[in-house]
Design a protein around this motif. Structure first.
Motif, PDB file in Angstrom:
ATOM      1  N   GLY A   1       0.809  -1.203   0.000  1.00 52.66           N
ATOM      2  CA  GLY A   1       0.000   0.000   0.000  1.00 52.66           C
ATOM      3  C   GLY A   1       0.846   1.258   0.000  1.00 52.66           C
ATOM      4  O   GLY A   1       0.508   2.246  -0.652  1.00 52.66           O
ATOM      5  N   GLU A   2       1.951   1.223   0.733  1.00 55.21           N
ATOM      6  CA  GLU A   2       2.837   2.391   0.765  1.00 55.21           C
ATOM      7  C   GLU A   2       3.422   2.663  -0.620  1.00 55.21           C
ATOM      8  O   GLU A   2       3.440   3.806  -1.091  1.00 55.21           O
ATOM      9  CB  GLU A   2       3.964   2.172   1.771  1.00 55.21           C
ATOM     10  CG  GLU A   2       4.935   3.355   1.835  1.00 55.21           C
ATOM     11  CD  GLU A   2       6.041   3.127   2.840  1.00 55.21           C
ATOM     12  OE1 GLU A   2       6.705   4.113   3.208  1.00 55.21           O
ATOM     13  OE2 GLU A   2       6.242   1.965   3.265  1.00 55.21           O
ATOM     14  N   GLU A   3       3.906   1.613  -1.285  1.00 52.86           N
ATOM     15  CA  GLU A   3       4.460   1.789  -2.623  1.00 52.86           C
ATOM     16  C   GLU A   3       3.392   2.272  -3.605  1.00 52.86           C
ATOM     17  O   GLU A   3       3.662   3.099  -4.488  1.00 52.86           O
ATOM     18  CB  GLU A   3       5.072   0.480  -3.115  1.00 52.86           C
ATOM     19  CG  GLU A   3       6.335   0.080  -2.366  1.00 52.86           C
ATOM     20  CD  GLU A   3       6.815  -1.315  -2.740  1.00 52.86           C
ATOM     21  OE1 GLU A   3       6.086  -2.015  -3.479  1.00 52.86           O
ATOM     22  OE2 GLU A   3       7.901  -1.701  -2.292  1.00 52.86           O
TER      23      GLU A   3
ATOM     24  N   LEU B   1      -0.184  -3.504   4.019  1.00 53.37           N
ATOM     25  CA  LEU B   1      -1.274  -3.900   3.130  1.00 53.37           C
ATOM     26  C   LEU B   1      -0.761  -4.186   1.729  1.00 53.37           C
ATOM     27  O   LEU B   1       0.012  -3.393   1.180  1.00 53.37           O
ATOM     28  CB  LEU B   1      -2.309  -2.771   3.081  1.00 53.37           C
ATOM     29  CG  LEU B   1      -3.718  -3.113   2.614  1.00 53.37           C
ATOM     30  CD1 LEU B   1      -4.393  -4.079   3.593  1.00 53.37           C
ATOM     31  CD2 LEU B   1      -4.536  -1.821   2.506  1.00 53.37           C
ATOM     32  N   PRO B   2      -1.156  -5.300   1.112  1.00 53.79           N
ATOM     33  CA  PRO B   2      -0.798  -5.528  -0.298  1.00 53.79           C
ATOM     34  C   PRO B   2      -1.374  -4.417  -1.175  1.00 53.79           C
ATOM     35  O   PRO B   2      -2.455  -3.879  -0.886  1.00 53.79           O
ATOM     36  CB  PRO B   2      -1.433  -6.882  -0.618  1.00 53.79           C
ATOM     37  CG  PRO B   2      -1.586  -7.552   0.711  1.00 53.79           C
ATOM     38  CD  PRO B   2      -1.867  -6.455   1.691  1.00 53.79           C
ATOM     39  N   ALA B   3      -0.683  -4.084  -2.228  1.00 49.94           N
ATOM     40  CA  ALA B   3      -1.096  -2.969  -3.079  1.00 49.94           C
ATOM     41  C   ALA B   3      -2.495  -3.166  -3.637  1.00 49.94           C
ATOM     42  O   ALA B   3      -3.289  -2.221  -3.711  1.00 49.94           O
ATOM     43  CB  ALA B   3      -0.091  -2.794  -4.218  1.00 49.94           C
TER      44      ALA B   3
ATOM     45  N   ALA C   1      -5.724  -0.793  -3.205  1.00 49.00           N
ATOM     46  CA  ALA C   1      -6.473  -0.275  -4.350  1.00 49.00           C
ATOM     47  C   ALA C   1      -7.961  -0.546  -4.172  1.00 49.00           C
ATOM     48  O   ALA C   1      -8.810   0.315  -4.465  1.00 49.00           O
ATOM     49  CB  ALA C   1      -5.963  -0.905  -5.642  1.00 49.00           C
ATOM     50  N   ASP C   2      -8.295  -1.743  -3.695  1.00 39.91           N
ATOM     51  CA  ASP C   2      -9.704  -2.072  -3.435  1.00 39.91           C
ATOM     52  C   ASP C   2     -10.315  -1.079  -2.443  1.00 39.91           C
ATOM     53  O   ASP C   2     -11.421  -0.566  -2.646  1.00 39.91           O
ATOM     54  CB  ASP C   2      -9.822  -3.489  -2.873  1.00 39.91           C
ATOM     55  CG  ASP C   2      -9.693  -4.558  -3.943  1.00 39.91           C
ATOM     56  OD1 ASP C   2      -9.656  -4.206  -5.136  1.00 39.91           O
ATOM     57  OD2 ASP C   2      -9.625  -5.752  -3.577  1.00 39.91           O
ATOM     58  N   ARG C   3      -9.596  -0.822  -1.368  1.00 35.98           N
ATOM     59  CA  ARG C   3     -10.137   0.059  -0.328  1.00 35.98           C
ATOM     60  C   ARG C   3     -10.377   1.472  -0.870  1.00 35.98           C
ATOM     61  O   ARG C   3     -11.390   2.108  -0.561  1.00 35.98           O
ATOM     62  CB  ARG C   3      -9.177   0.112   0.859  1.00 35.98           C
ATOM     63  CG  ARG C   3      -9.081  -1.201   1.624  1.00 35.98           C
ATOM     64  CD  ARG C   3      -8.347  -1.017   2.928  1.00 35.98           C
ATOM     65  NE  ARG C   3      -8.147  -2.286   3.624  1.00 35.98           N
ATOM     66  CZ  ARG C   3      -7.650  -2.399   4.848  1.00 35.98           C
ATOM     67  NH1 ARG C   3      -7.282  -1.299   5.508  1.00 35.98           N
ATOM     68  NH2 ARG C   3      -7.490  -3.582   5.416  1.00 35.98           N
ATOM     69  N   MET C   4      -9.447   1.955  -1.674  1.00 38.63           N
ATOM     70  CA  MET C   4      -9.588   3.296  -2.219  1.00 38.63           C
ATOM     71  C   MET C   4     -10.783   3.385  -3.163  1.00 38.63           C
ATOM     72  O   MET C   4     -11.581   4.334  -3.099  1.00 38.63           O
ATOM     73  CB  MET C   4      -8.305   3.705  -2.944  1.00 38.63           C
ATOM     74  CG  MET C   4      -7.110   3.879  -2.022  1.00 38.63           C
ATOM     75  SD  MET C   4      -5.580   4.177  -2.939  1.00 38.63           S
ATOM     76  CE  MET C   4      -5.987   5.715  -3.754  1.00 38.63           C
ATOM     77  N   LEU C   5     -10.914   2.408  -4.033  1.00 46.64           N
ATOM     78  CA  LEU C   5     -11.998   2.455  -5.006  1.00 46.64           C
ATOM     79  C   LEU C   5     -13.353   2.220  -4.340  1.00 46.64           C
ATOM     80  O   LEU C   5     -14.346   2.885  -4.671  1.00 46.64           O
ATOM     81  CB  LEU C   5     -11.746   1.426  -6.110  1.00 46.64           C
ATOM     82  CG  LEU C   5     -12.519   1.620  -7.415  1.00 46.64           C
ATOM     83  CD1 LEU C   5     -12.347   3.033  -7.956  1.00 46.64           C
ATOM     84  CD2 LEU C   5     -12.051   0.611  -8.468  1.00 46.64           C
ATOM     85  N   VAL C   6     -13.395   1.303  -3.383  1.00 51.26           N
ATOM     86  CA  VAL C   6     -14.650   1.055  -2.663  1.00 51.26           C
ATOM     87  C   VAL C   6     -15.061   2.298  -1.872  1.00 51.26           C
ATOM     88  O   VAL C   6     -16.251   2.646  -1.819  1.00 51.26           O
ATOM     89  CB  VAL C   6     -14.505  -0.169  -1.734  1.00 51.26           C
ATOM     90  CG1 VAL C   6     -15.681  -0.244  -0.757  1.00 51.26           C
ATOM     91  CG2 VAL C   6     -14.434  -1.446  -2.566  1.00 51.26           C
TER      92      VAL C   6
ATOM     93  N   VAL D   1      -1.883  -1.256 -11.141  1.00 51.29           N
ATOM     94  CA  VAL D   1      -2.537  -2.067 -10.113  1.00 51.29           C
ATOM     95  C   VAL D   1      -4.021  -2.185 -10.449  1.00 51.29           C
ATOM     96  O   VAL D   1      -4.707  -1.169 -10.627  1.00 51.29           O
ATOM     97  CB  VAL D   1      -2.367  -1.449  -8.712  1.00 51.29           C
ATOM     98  CG1 VAL D   1      -3.119  -2.270  -7.670  1.00 51.29           C
ATOM     99  CG2 VAL D   1      -0.889  -1.376  -8.349  1.00 51.29           C
ATOM    100  N   ARG D   2      -4.521  -3.402 -10.521  1.00 53.62           N
ATOM    101  CA  ARG D   2      -5.932  -3.633 -10.818  1.00 53.62           C
ATOM    102  C   ARG D   2      -6.650  -4.103  -9.561  1.00 53.62           C
ATOM    103  O   ARG D   2      -6.268  -5.117  -8.962  1.00 53.62           O
ATOM    104  CB  ARG D   2      -6.096  -4.699 -11.902  1.00 53.62           C
ATOM    105  CG  ARG D   2      -5.480  -4.345 -13.242  1.00 53.62           C
ATOM    106  CD  ARG D   2      -5.757  -5.452 -14.250  1.00 53.62           C
ATOM    107  NE  ARG D   2      -7.172  -5.483 -14.630  1.00 53.62           N
ATOM    108  CZ  ARG D   2      -7.742  -6.518 -15.233  1.00 53.62           C
ATOM    109  NH1 ARG D   2      -7.039  -7.625 -15.465  1.00 53.62           N
ATOM    110  NH2 ARG D   2      -9.013  -6.467 -15.577  1.00 53.62           N
TER     111      ARG D   2
END
Length: 666
Positions: A328-330, A477-479, A483-488, A582-583
């Protein structure tokens, strides 16, 4: 002081030593030689920051004296090709004009511009003329001596350049001119050059042996691309013979020996002294001394050359193996870095008055703000929220120019839909008015870009992107999960805003139209309520001004506008994630796709709001001036019908959208 700009179209060639005397211009087909060659002795000093902030973004700055184009030259790339802006020299030639400093202020971030290379060229110029007597091209035979001011290394070479004098020539005619000249040069033993530009050789980016004078981040290569093209020309290219300063491969001379201790071989094998200090000056005319550093910023491995060539050399911190962000940081570093870089580049293009630059800069500011909002739970402190608020103000300041552009674009089609009922002269007059307003608003934007507050915003955005205050959870957190958290989070905002809008519609209380997530102080129904000098340029139901439609209609439209903004935020976040490689997981992507399906319909309604408000204001202006309002009246009436139709169907649109999101998100 007048700045001029033009598009450069040129090709480079190399001939064996001594072959220049064998060039027979009598073989030239379809072209003639206008006169005898004219010789110029030129000096060009290239400038950049110590961390190559210009070169990394495909921008080159030089001060040239001698020849036909004395002055300060800023070169940059556009999809249409390489462009050059020229500003005349001041009375003190070493002083950098304020216009040049201002143009580059967003890129440099206030860091000083210092000489990175000095090129002295003996140029023999031949002008080629077409059958109709028009000068079409210029052939320049150059003997170059270059000094890398960062290291003192001297390099010499010879090359030929063919440049079109008229960039508007049809492409087929351009190819005919180049083909005719190339045939003559090939007959003398010449071949297309693999060199990007002189600055590439001057900085060692094209030295034939491994381990050149440039660092791994490719900034010098990018600087070369800015000055001479993004890639070498087709052809066999050079084999290292053009640059004749051979280094000892077995020894690392640069680390233990100071500047000036050893010379390097120049043409003919003679050693040349390496100057320990630059003889150039900084942008303000002061002596730059030995303060230059050959160490370029970053020094980090990049995922590939593409990041450098797109102007984002240091935008992000993806793993060096090119696999993309792993944590997540990267991911946050990559997202914020690339978006910050994009904002800086569009700032530069807006200063240059590149078409659509203001619009793209507004998109960039909104994209960055959307990512900051979506990533808020992954960031510590309030710095991200504060930055998002400042980006919101920037987007508002850019909106007036964009709204006028949209109006000018829409007017002809709207008139055509009325079947010729609107006088063509009236439409043309209205469109000219909109275009003039867009130009005036854009000029105001450029003035704002020169202010300290804006430059500080760019600096703060880049600093935040370089070291975002991520939480411990984001680091672990894995990237893809991040990404899921941000989009959700962005999708839940759409769901929340749509539900609130429907509840207010059901309650029928138009006096409280502002949704929970709307920007404070912004009328809910005012997509055109951009800030211009602190004054709203549009009107919403709560503002009581510029209300071309009735208050109830504006109240309904305000709900649609709020939902559309939330849906666009989803689009911005998803696009940023895609660009970062990242998808999100399939279910999240599907929910985002479902939300996107409603954006175009909402966007068409909001474009109509912008146009209706503009027509209402214009009608009032014409009435005050006692001018004919027939055309604007017809168009305004039609636009009101369009708005009412959109508002009538808006409730159903929101109901379907909300039901779809509830199903997707559970």
């Amino acid at each position: 002081m007048t700045a001029t700009t033009h598009r450069e179209i040129e090709r480079k060639y190399e001939l064996p030593e001594g072959a220049g005397t064998r060039v027979d211009w009598g073989l030239l087909e379809g072209l003639g030689v206008a006169a005898e060659p004219v010789e110029h002795r030129m000096e060009a000093v290239y400038y950049d920051t110590e961390d190559m902030a210009l070169g990394r973004r495909l921008v080159a700055l030089r001060r040239r004296r001698g020849g036909a184009d004395d002055g300060w030259h800023v070169k940059h790339h556009e999809p249409s090709g390489r462009h050059e802006l020229q500003v005349p020299l001041l009375r003190s030639p070493e002083r950098m004009p304020a216009a040049v400093r201002g143009l580059l202020a967003g890129l440099t971030g206030g860091r000083p511009l210092v000489p990175i290379a000095t090129l002295r060229t003996v140029r023999r110029v031949l002008v080629l003329r077409g059958p109709e007597g028009t000068d079409l091209a210029e052939v320049a035979a150059d003997d170059v001596e270059a000094v890398d001011e960062r290291t003192g290394t001297v390099r010499t070479w010879a090359e030929w350049e063919v440049e079109l004098l008229d960039g508007t020539l049809p492409e087929q005619r351009q190819e005919e001119v180049f083909a005719a000249v190339e045939a003559v040069l090939r007959a003398a033993g010449g071949r297309p050059s693999a060199s990007r530009a002189k600055i590439a050789r001057a900085l060692g980016a094209e030295d034939p042996e491994e381990g050149t004078a440039v660092d791994d981040d490719g900034a010098a290569v990018a600087a070369a691309a800015a000055d001479g093209g993004g890639r070498p020309q087709q052809g066999s290219g050079t084999e290292g013979k053009g640059t004749k300063d051979k280094k000892d491969k077995g020894k690392d001379k640069g680390k233990d020996k100071g500047r000036g201790e050893k010379g390097e071989k120049s043409r003919g094998g003679k050693k040349r002294s390496i100057r320990p200090e630059s003889s150039g000056t900084t942008g303000d005319g002061t002596d730059s001394g030995a303060k230059h550093s050959s160490t370029q910023a970053g020094g980090k491995d990049k995922p590939g050359a593409e990041r450098v060539m797109t102007g984002a050399a240091d935008a992000g911190s993806a793993p060096a193996n090119g696999a993309g962000p792993g944590t997540g940081e990267e991911l946050l570093r990559t997202l914020l870095g690339e978006l910050a870089e994009r904002l800086v580049l569009w700032d530069f293009k807006a200063r240059l008055a590149v078409p659509d630059a203001v619009h793209q800069m507004r998109i960039g500011s909104r994209s960055l703000r959307s990512v900051l909002r979506a990533a808020a739970p992954l960031l510590e402190g309030t710095a991200g929220d504060e930055l998002a608020l400042r980006l919101r103000e920037l987007a508002r300041a850019l909106s007036a120019a964009r709204d006028a552009e949209v109006t000018a674009e829409l007017l002809p089609a709207r008139a055509a839909e009325l079947g010729g009922g609107v006088p063509a002269a009236g439409v043309a007059s209205l469109r000219r008015t909109a275009q003039e307003q867009a130009e005036k608003a854009t000029a105001g934007v450029r003035r704002r870009l020169g202010g300290r507050e804006h430059l500080q915003l760019l600096a703060d955005v880049q600093a935040f992107a370089a070291a975002p205050p991520v939480t411990d959870a984001a680091r672990a957190l894995p990237a893809r999960d991040a990404a899921d958290r941000m989009l959700v989070r962005s999708l839940h905002r759409v769901e929340r805003v749509a539900r609130r809008a429907l509840e207010e519609e059901a309650a029928g209380a138009p006096g409280a139209a502002q949704d929970a997530g709307a920007d404070p102080g912004t009328a809910a129904g005012a997509p055109g309520a951009a800030q211009d000098g602190g004054r709203p340029s549009g009107a919403g139901p709560a503002s009581g001004t510029d209300a071309g439609a009735d208050a109830e209609l504006r109240w309904h439209l305000g709900h649609l506008h709020s939902v559309r903004k939330a849906v666009k935020r989803v689009r911005y976040v998803e696009a940023a994630l895609r660009d970062a490689g990242v998808r999100p997981h399939k279910a999240v992507r599907r929910a985002a796709a479902d939300a996107h399906e409603y954006q175009d319909a909402l966007g068409r309604i909001m474009d109509a709001v912008v146009l209706e408000q503009w027509l209402a204001r214009t009608a009032r202006s014409l009435r005050t001036a006692r001018q004919d309002r027939y055309a604007v009246g017809l168009l305004h009436g039609a636009e009101l019908v369009r708005l009412r139709t959109g508002a009538d169907g808006g409730r159903e649109l929101l109901e379907v959208l909300l039901a779809q999101l509830e199903e997707d998100l559970g």
